[in-house]
Design a protein around this motif. Structure first.
Motif, PDB file in Angstrom:
ATOM      1  N   ARG A   1       0.852  -1.174   0.000  1.00  9.68           N
ATOM      2  CA  ARG A   1       0.000   0.000   0.000  1.00  9.68           C
ATOM      3  C   ARG A   1       0.892   1.229   0.000  1.00  9.68           C
ATOM      4  O   ARG A   1       1.949   1.236   0.632  1.00  9.68           O
TER       5      ARG A   1
ATOM      6  N   LEU B   1       1.980   4.881   1.116  1.00  7.25           N
ATOM      7  CA  LEU B   1       1.806   5.781   2.256  1.00  7.25           C
ATOM      8  C   LEU B   1       1.949   7.229   1.803  1.00  7.25           C
ATOM      9  O   LEU B   1       1.262   8.125   2.288  1.00  7.25           O
ATOM     10  N   ALA B   2       2.875   7.460   0.897  1.00  4.77           N
ATOM     11  CA  ALA B   2       3.070   8.781   0.304  1.00  4.77           C
ATOM     12  C   ALA B   2       3.644   8.516  -1.084  1.00  4.77           C
ATOM     13  O   ALA B   2       4.000   7.378  -1.388  1.00  4.77           O
TER      14      ALA B   2
ATOM     15  N   VAL C   1       6.447   6.032  -1.544  1.00  4.34           N
ATOM     16  CA  VAL C   1       6.732   5.440  -0.224  1.00  4.34           C
ATOM     17  C   VAL C   1       5.664   4.379   0.055  1.00  4.34           C
ATOM     18  O   VAL C   1       4.472   4.687   0.036  1.00  4.34           O
ATOM     19  N   TYR C   2       6.105   3.156   0.297  1.00  2.00           N
ATOM     20  CA  TYR C   2       5.176   2.029   0.393  1.00  2.00           C
ATOM     21  C   TYR C   2       5.324   1.238   1.687  1.00  2.00           C
ATOM     22  O   TYR C   2       6.406   1.164   2.272  1.00  2.00           O
ATOM     23  N   SER C   3       4.209   0.627   2.097  1.00  2.00           N
ATOM     24  CA  SER C   3       4.231  -0.379   3.156  1.00  2.00           C
ATOM     25  C   SER C   3       4.093  -1.745   2.491  1.00  2.00           C
ATOM     26  O   SER C   3       3.285  -1.900   1.565  1.00  2.00           O
ATOM     27  N   TYR C   4       4.869  -2.710   2.984  1.00  2.00           N
ATOM     28  CA  TYR C   4       4.729  -4.086   2.530  1.00  2.00           C
ATOM     29  C   TYR C   4       3.825  -4.817   3.501  1.00  2.00           C
ATOM     30  O   TYR C   4       4.161  -4.940   4.682  1.00  2.00           O
ATOM     31  N   LEU C   5       2.695  -5.288   3.019  1.00  2.00           N
ATOM     32  CA  LEU C   5       1.767  -6.027   3.869  1.00  2.00           C
ATOM     33  C   LEU C   5       2.238  -7.479   3.968  1.00  2.00           C
ATOM     34  O   LEU C   5       3.230  -7.854   3.331  1.00  2.00           O
TER      35      LEU C   5
ATOM     36  N   MET D   1      18.175  13.267  -0.259  1.00  2.00           N
ATOM     37  CA  MET D   1      17.356  13.775   0.834  1.00  2.00           C
ATOM     38  C   MET D   1      18.273  14.243   1.959  1.00  2.00           C
ATOM     39  O   MET D   1      19.140  13.505   2.404  1.00  2.00           O
TER      40      MET D   1
ATOM     41  N   TYR E   1      17.268   5.847   0.125  1.00  2.00           N
ATOM     42  CA  TYR E   1      16.404   6.992  -0.153  1.00  2.00           C
ATOM     43  C   TYR E   1      16.853   7.731  -1.407  1.00  2.00           C
ATOM     44  O   TYR E   1      18.032   8.069  -1.515  1.00  2.00           O
TER      45      TYR E   1
ATOM     46  N   ASP F   1      15.086  10.942  -3.641  1.00  2.00           N
ATOM     47  CA  ASP F   1      13.915  11.802  -3.805  1.00  2.00           C
ATOM     48  C   ASP F   1      13.658  11.974  -5.299  1.00  2.00           C
ATOM     49  O   ASP F   1      13.921  13.021  -5.884  1.00  2.00           O
TER      50      ASP F   1
ATOM     51  N   ARG G   1      12.274  12.665  -8.886  1.00  2.00           N
ATOM     52  CA  ARG G   1      11.442  13.744  -9.392  1.00  2.00           C
ATOM     53  C   ARG G   1      10.045  13.204  -9.709  1.00  2.00           C
ATOM     54  O   ARG G   1       9.041  13.847  -9.461  1.00  2.00           O
TER      55      ARG G   1
ATOM     56  N   ARG H   1      10.795   6.173  -3.570  1.00  2.00           N
ATOM     57  CA  ARG H   1      11.703   7.115  -2.899  1.00  2.00           C
ATOM     58  C   ARG H   1      12.373   6.477  -1.686  1.00  2.00           C
ATOM     59  O   ARG H   1      13.454   6.860  -1.299  1.00  2.00           O
ATOM     60  N   GLU H   2      11.683   5.540  -1.037  1.00  2.00           N
ATOM     61  CA  GLU H   2      12.311   4.711  -0.001  1.00  2.00           C
ATOM     62  C   GLU H   2      12.238   3.284  -0.508  1.00  2.00           C
ATOM     63  O   GLU H   2      11.153   2.825  -0.882  1.00  2.00           O
TER      64      GLU H   2
END
Lengths: 570, 570
Positions: B33, B35-36, B39-43, B94, B139, B141, B143, B153-154
């Protein structure tokens, strides 16, 4: 693994900036190196241990039914604004902006991220309870990083968040974590204690426990009672008001208040000495900023304020002792001479329970170089509220059974906490219950300082020569050391043992370095691998030495038996 | 694992912001999912796959003799200032400040950290070579983050840095990594190709290879030759100057230059159409900032500039196409009408090799709404330097064997690079050789985009119904699905199979949900676990269905044989 080319930069000298045993040993054994204040690299040996601790944590978390995920370290500020922590967190929160000047934080914890994930992905009681965890890098910009990885600014944490339909469910989730933590720290061979901790004003559903590795260098004081088993962080330990019920209006020997000159006499100690009285006869007046209010706190001169109790009394977000300049600007008095008499006109006064029995006490006269003597409550000063505001002292009555309590110091390695609905309310994490009505998820959160746990293990498992790794977290199980690698027989025999152990799936470090025996043994002690096999002069006879790092006991073993003997020791 | 309470939020709808198959499927199958942006969360399912890929990377790195460490994501700016990258890196880096206003970066790579570690800890040839790696969060950043975790980005990267005493050693270390990467991507079941890549001006010792997962969505173009096996990133692929040696002074049909009015006609396409000529007859003039210089680059109208070749020609740190405003302020001309005639008085001119054969070409007249016709080199304009500055085209001669090359698109999942002494020189990483004299360590660096590799696997292993996981990276090996969990016989049989598989150490997902069969099968296809066991109507007869996700082939199997049949499939 062969030692010659492995990056194990051992140090003979004790690093000058390291204060505690674990920090010294982790540097000396080549486990870690500092990159910046509070920021460390884990070298091969150190990272092997860290991974072992991670594996234990992962196994026990999985066994408890928790599900592992991985979220980002970087988190959008919006989440933190929504929970209110963007403003509340203070300078420990590392903040940054991306190329579009959007605000982000480097997460010190992940309540917002996990709660918003659950809000977005789960909406039915059928999918609850869920307990999600991660083993991940955290950031706290500590004012004073110290003790190596014990108080670092970038560190590895296991954080878990449970989501239940109700508080009974939370109690079960909490219990599962509490039990898992016991299994984890037991497997890590830590001498630890689960203690009651401060839950602030949100842990309303039965609290919180900290898991404390016992250690003299621990920054937390643990209060425990050998009679009833009570154990709590001093922040939390209640002081019983044994005089409760005493009629404070009838203090005996009440003499009139007297103003005395006390030139340059400011601290409790100075006042007590100057006037020839016990420190306990002095009333300390501390001025605190409590959120947006100024509050005077009265304490007996021989007591320590418990800031957590003060914070909880006011359900405050932030409390802060006033600086000398602030004290002067608010009271018009020099610090050191502030006292409660007539102070309530200006400032709210609260006092520790003990103060209500003040009997011919001494306090500041709100006038430079003067104190009052024969001060009595309630005759001479008013107090808005009495409460338990001080730290308990060793030997005082246990809040549970009134036997005398003892103190220990502890390193907090774990923390389990009933959050209730604080974050689900802030982030809007709701589910539909059996009747189709919307309810807040009930949360718990559970942290383990993984990198800190490694340091706590070292703190507890070392001797004057180095680290003594417990087997389950040791970087290697066996250290094979030919005394002289140039000696063909020794080298061949050592190599044979090394290869046989590898074939059995055992983690072996093979000291193939052309170093003097003394250097090798010193390094081996320092590195602390549990079982050492030394192949030396008796190699010709087919005899090697098997030595245990724990006891130092060594014995000669025939080459025919060495593998089975090692397996037996493991 | 039981599916009911597992966080696998599958989606029926295709997320509107996802452009490519892997991004859509990773969202739809509940692997990740956002997050930004970037930037992701691994479920749980996604993280299981990520850990499998990590494990493959770790095993093959360890097998190659590399040593795993873990350094911090946060790095002090001083290191980056020392290497020169603090200024050179640009907005992708960053940056943040700590509470003391000290500058830090969030590492996009770790050359500085590893090089300074080796500088401080290793000083003898006896301890070399060393190859250190980590699997860690990086990281950048970006474009324009896109394609889910492909350009995030992460992200999770494996980065390794080898340190050798000389270039022969580097060649060996490089070869060991090159071979390990082949093993890694083969085990991940990727259809990939190792291609020659641009080494800029530092990879002087034999270059660099990129490992490209072949995919239409790949952002890199791979040039390959089926005749000789040549494969390179288009950035790197050389264009052979087949006319080399031609006397350019004797172009035939040389007619006088003619100024023609070309109102509102600016682009190559417009000019060619307006004048009724081939685009290849137009000379494009591009103005670039090359470090601190302005350079005009001439290209045939049907060619694309290869910026890497331009950058390398000048050994530049940074090149940038001028904006329209910049072009006008420098040349005094409107963009679209700039041309080489008389331009060299103002600006340095370089040209692609093809331009020297310009023969009655067309170019901008440095005057709004005008172009020149019948332009010839060298009669009409001067060029400081000719070079290979354009991208090769499909069908053009292979730089190795001159057969026609083909193109594919690739996702860069790995990169091996001979750094030489660039960083050891900047950071002062030296060792003492056999003669006691100080030498620079010779370095290589080796990256794998671990999270990107997961996406590349999905990109290559899916069908219209969902993901089709290769066994070695699948989140579970077997998916047990009772069609109706309320049917006692089905539930009991499914539970029995589930428990027997667990007891054998097999990773099983058990769909214990009370959902319609159609929902369960759709989710199962989407999630893509290799082996499916469906316990349905024939449960009473002791028959279950075994279905393979790869081929879709299914067969009835007796309960007596099911476990052994599954083991055989695995």
């Amino acid at each position: 693994m062969k030692q010659q080319k492995m990056l194990i930069p051992t140090l003979r000298e004790v690093p000058s900036d390291a204060e505690v045993a674990s920090h010294k040993l982790m540097l000396r054994a080549g486990l870690i190196r500092q990159l910046a204040s509070g920021v460390y690299s884990y070298l091969p040996l150190g990272y092997k241990v860290l991974k072992k601790v991670e594996a234990i944590v992962r196994e026990e978390m999985d066994k408890s039914g928790a599900q592992e995920i991985l979220t980002s370290a970087i988190q959008p500020a919006e989440l933190w604004k929504k929970s209110g922590r963007w403003d509340a967190y203070g300078p420990e929160l590392m903040r940054l902006q991306d190329r579009h000047q959007r605000d982000f934080v480097l997460g010190p914890t992940h309540e917002e991220v996990f709660t918003s994930l659950m809000r977005d992905e789960v909406n039915s009681y059928k999918k609850l309870p869920v307990n999600l965890y991660q083993i991940q890098t955290k950031y706290r910009d500590e004012r004073r990083p110290r003790f190596g990885v014990i108080r670092a600014r970038e560190f590895i944490m296991k954080d878990a968040y449970s989501f239940d339909t109700n508080t009974d469910g939370l109690d079960e989730s909490y219990k599962a974590m509490y039990d898992a933590y016991h299994r984890i720290f037991t497997r890590c061979q830590l001498n630890y204690r689960a203690v009651e901790a401060d839950a602030g004003t949100i842990g309303g559903h039965g609290g919180t426990h900290e898991f404390m590795a016992l250690s003299e260098i621990g920054e937390d004081t643990i209060v425990h009672c050998s009679a009833c088993g009570f154990a709590a962080n001093i922040e939390k330990a209640e002081v019983i008001d044994l005089n409760s019920g005493t009629d404070t209006a009838t203090n005996a020997n009440v003499e009139p208040v007297e103003l005395v000159e006390t030139p340059n006499v400011k601290t409790v100690k100075e006042v007590a000495e100057y006037l020839g009285i016990e420190a306990g006869k002095v009333i300390k007046t501390l001025l605190y900023k409590v959120d947006d209010d100024i509050v005077a706190v009265l304490l007996s001169g021989d007591d320590e304020l418990n800031e957590i109790k003060l914070k909880n009394l006011f359900d405050a977000e932030l409390i802060e002792l006033l600086s000398d300049e602030q004290v002067e600007s608010i009271t018009g008095d020099k610090p050191g001479y502030v006292g409660p008499i007539n102070l309530i006109d200006k400032i709210k006064i609260v006092a520790d329970n003990k103060i209500q029995y003040a009997d011919n006490a001494v306090c500041g006269a709100n006038k430079v170089d003067y104190h009052y003597k024969q001060v009595n409550y309630p005759r001479d000063f008013a107090v808005e509220k009495f409460a338990d505001l001080r730290n308990i002292k060793e030997g005082e009555p246990c809040p549970k059974c009134q036997a005398a309590v003892s103190f220990s110091q502890g390193i907090e390695v774990g923390h389990v906490f009933k959050l209730g609905t604080k974050y689900s309310e802030a982030m809007g994490a709701k589910y539909l219950d059996e009747n189709g009505s919307s309810q807040l998820m009930v949360m718990g959160c559970y942290g383990i300082g993984v990198s800190r746990t490694v340091a706590a293990i070292v703190e507890q498992h070392s001797d004057e020569n180095g680290i003594v790794w417990p087997k389950e977290v040791a970087p290697f199980q066996v250290h094979v050391i030919p005394v002289n690698v140039k000696n063909d027989k020794q080298r061949e025999l050592a190599t044979l043992i090394y290869e046989q152990l590898l074939a059995k799936g055992i983690e072996v470090l093979y000291d193939d370095r052309q170093e003097r025996a003394g250097v090798k043994f010193k390094d081996a002690d320092l590195i602390g691998i549990p079982i050492r096999v030394v192949v030396g002069a008796k190699a010709d006879e087919g005899i090697v030495e098997l030595k245990l790092r724990t006891t130092g006991a060594s014995r000669d073993v025939s080459i025919d038996d060495i593998i089975s003997d090692i397996l037996a020791e493991l």
